[in-house]
Design an enzyme around this catalytic site. Structure first.
Site, PDB file in Angstrom:
ATOM      1  N   ARG A  18       0.595  -1.050  -0.448  1.00 58.90           N
ATOM      2  CA  ARG A  18       0.129   0.510  -0.398  1.00 58.90           C
ATOM      3  C   ARG A  18       0.978   1.666   0.393  1.00 58.90           C
ATOM      4  O   ARG A  18       0.145   2.444  -0.699  1.00 58.90           O
ATOM      5  CB  ARG A  18      -0.766   0.118   1.322  1.00 58.90           C
ATOM      6  CG  ARG A  18      -2.202  -0.762   1.250  1.00 58.90           C
ATOM      7  CD  ARG A  18      -3.487  -1.319   1.965  1.00 58.90           C
ATOM      8  NE  ARG A  18      -2.014  -1.513   3.300  1.00 58.90           N
ATOM      9  CZ  ARG A  18      -2.575  -0.627   4.479  1.00 58.90           C
ATOM     10  NH1 ARG A  18      -3.597  -0.007   5.978  1.00 58.90           N
ATOM     11  NH2 ARG A  18      -1.621  -1.283   5.170  1.00 58.90           N
ATOM     12  N   ASN A  36      -6.328  -2.619   2.541  1.00 56.37           N
ATOM     13  CA  ASN A  36      -5.683  -4.343   2.094  1.00 56.37           C
ATOM     14  C   ASN A  36      -7.944  -4.253   2.397  1.00 56.37           C
ATOM     15  O   ASN A  36      -8.321  -3.921   3.195  1.00 56.37           O
ATOM     16  CB  ASN A  36      -5.624  -4.120   3.588  1.00 56.37           C
ATOM     17  CG  ASN A  36      -4.267  -4.322   3.792  1.00 56.37           C
ATOM     18  OD1 ASN A  36      -3.550  -4.267   2.848  1.00 56.37           O
ATOM     19  ND2 ASN A  36      -3.488  -4.416   4.657  1.00 56.37           N
TER      20      ASN A  36
END
Length: 88
Positions: A18, A36
């Site tokens: 990320r 996520n």
């Protein structure tokens, strides 16, 4: 301007994916987020010029050094006006 939603599967959680996506998006001037998902995938939503999103997608398919991207499912749409690039 376009919107891209990429669902990235593989070893992409707990490996800096990320943060990697955020860094690349900010370098390219894109807006959106990376999050996520409970099933182990990462959802990346980005908005900007289509050709820049295509370049971003190339980076997403590579991932950071510790990741192992096994596949990316992509869908396209019209931008919605997201601002900044965030991780969740």
């Amino acid at each position: 301007m376009a919107r891209m939603v990429a669902l990235v599967k593989g070893r992409v959680q707990g490996v800096g994916y990320r943060a990697f996506a955020q860094q690349k998006a900010l370098e390219l001037g894109l807006s959106g987020y990376a999050e996520n998902l409970p099933d182990g995938r990462v959802e990346v939503v980005a908005e900007g010029p289509r050709e820049v999103l295509e370049l971003f997608l190339h980076h997403l398919r590579q991932g950071p050094r510790l990741a192992r991207v096994e596949g990316v499912e992509v869908s396209w749409g019209e931008e919605t006006g997201l601002k900044g690039f965030h991780t969740y």
